[in-house]
Scaffold this motif. Structure first.
Motif, PDB file in Angstrom:
ATOM      1  N   THR A   4       0.829  -1.208   0.000  1.00 39.25           N
ATOM      2  CA  THR A   4       0.000   0.000   0.000  1.00 39.25           C
ATOM      3  C   THR A   4       0.861   1.255   0.000  1.00 39.25           C
ATOM      4  O   THR A   4       0.582   2.220  -0.725  1.00 39.25           O
ATOM      5  CB  THR A   4      -0.926   0.007   1.228  1.00 39.25           C
ATOM      6  N   VAL A   9       1.005   4.394  -2.632  1.00 38.98           N
ATOM      7  CA  VAL A   9       0.821   5.795  -2.227  1.00 38.98           C
ATOM      8  C   VAL A   9       1.953   6.654  -2.783  1.00 38.98           C
ATOM      9  O   VAL A   9       1.725   7.749  -3.303  1.00 38.98           O
ATOM     10  CB  VAL A   9       0.753   5.913  -0.691  1.00 38.98           C
ATOM     11  N   ALA A  54      -3.480   8.913  -1.127  1.00 44.63           N
ATOM     12  CA  ALA A  54      -3.842   7.664  -0.438  1.00 44.63           C
ATOM     13  C   ALA A  54      -5.341   7.589  -0.258  1.00 44.63           C
ATOM     14  O   ALA A  54      -6.024   8.599  -0.105  1.00 44.63           O
ATOM     15  CB  ALA A  54      -3.160   7.589   0.933  1.00 44.63           C
TER      16      ALA A  54
END
Length: 247
Positions: A177, A181, A187
């Motif tokens: 993740t 980002v 995000a």
């Protein structure tokens, strides 16, 4: 907990008993929470009340006093950032009509330094001054993705607190993740804190290009991302420019 020995350490330990979940506490609560005898706690509380660091409520319990708030707003970093950010946050709220938040990183926590909301915005847990883990919020993911490598590693090595069934709780998923980002420069935290909301966040950079804060909008879970993402990113870029950043 082990009671600190110095007077200053004891005072800070006592004040640390107060949290967003426990904004008021009895004398017994404070004694247990800071690990001090009741008599010592009583003397310390009496001094803190006299100094207005604590205030005694009509029911006999205690809450944080205005003197600490007065000192807190004098912090140069947060004061300057908040004052310069507010016009941009207000513009973001006018465009989206949802909860708008500004946050910074304090070690391994997301610290919320400003929040704007309206009567029709979805109810959320966070308030100004609240803290949440970096891995579970939109602003936190932005701040963590752009944090020094040792900070990221400490979060990856530690336990990742679960808030909902969708909270990131594995290092592998968090690492993936954070890479996304950094690639996208924004995000999305999808129902990680509450199953009824998600947040979209963008970085705020200073003149050197360092990410010093993050802005976000928290919206109901069914909201289409494209209706808020451009406004959030524009807010982040505009505030970055205000801070001297020139991409």
């Amino acid at each position: 907990m082990t009671a600190p020995k110095s007077l200053l350490g004891r005072a800070f330990a006592l004040l640390a008993v107060f949290t967003a979940q426990r904004p008021v506490a009895s004398l017994s609560d404070l004694s247990r929470g800071c690990g001090l005898p009741l008599s010592t706690t009583h003397r310390l509380v009496r001094e803190l009340v006299a100094w207005r660091a604590l205030e005694r409520r009509p029911d006999g319990r205690y809450a944080i006093g205005l003197r600490l708030w007065e000192l807190g707003v004098l912090s140069p970093g947060s004061r300057d950032l908040r004052e310069r950010a507010v016009p941009f946050l207000e513009d973001l709220y006018e465009v989206t009509r949802h909860n708008v938040q500004l946050a910074i990183r304090d070690d391994l926590d997301t610290l919320y330094v400003e929040r704007l909301s309206g009567p029709n915005a979805v109810s959320i847990l966070t308030r100004t001054g609240d803290r949440l883990p970096l891995h579970a919020t939109g602003v936190g993911l932005v701040l963590l993705a752009n944090a020094p490598a040792d900070v990221r590693q400490r979060v990856l090595d530690g336990p990742l607190k679960r808030f909902t069934a969708r909270t990131i709780t594995t290092a592998a998923k968090l690492r993936e993740t954070l890479a996304q980002v950094r690639r996208d420069d924004y995000a999305v935290s999808d129902r990680q804190i509450e199953m009824t909301t998600y947040s979209v966040a963008a970085p705020v950079r200073d003149a050197s290009g360092e990410v010093v804060a993050a802005v976000s909008v928290v919206v109901p879970a069914g909201t289409r991302r494209e209706t808020v993402l451009p406004a959030v990113r524009t807010c982040g870029l505009a505030l970055s420019r205000e801070l001297g950043n020139r991409p």
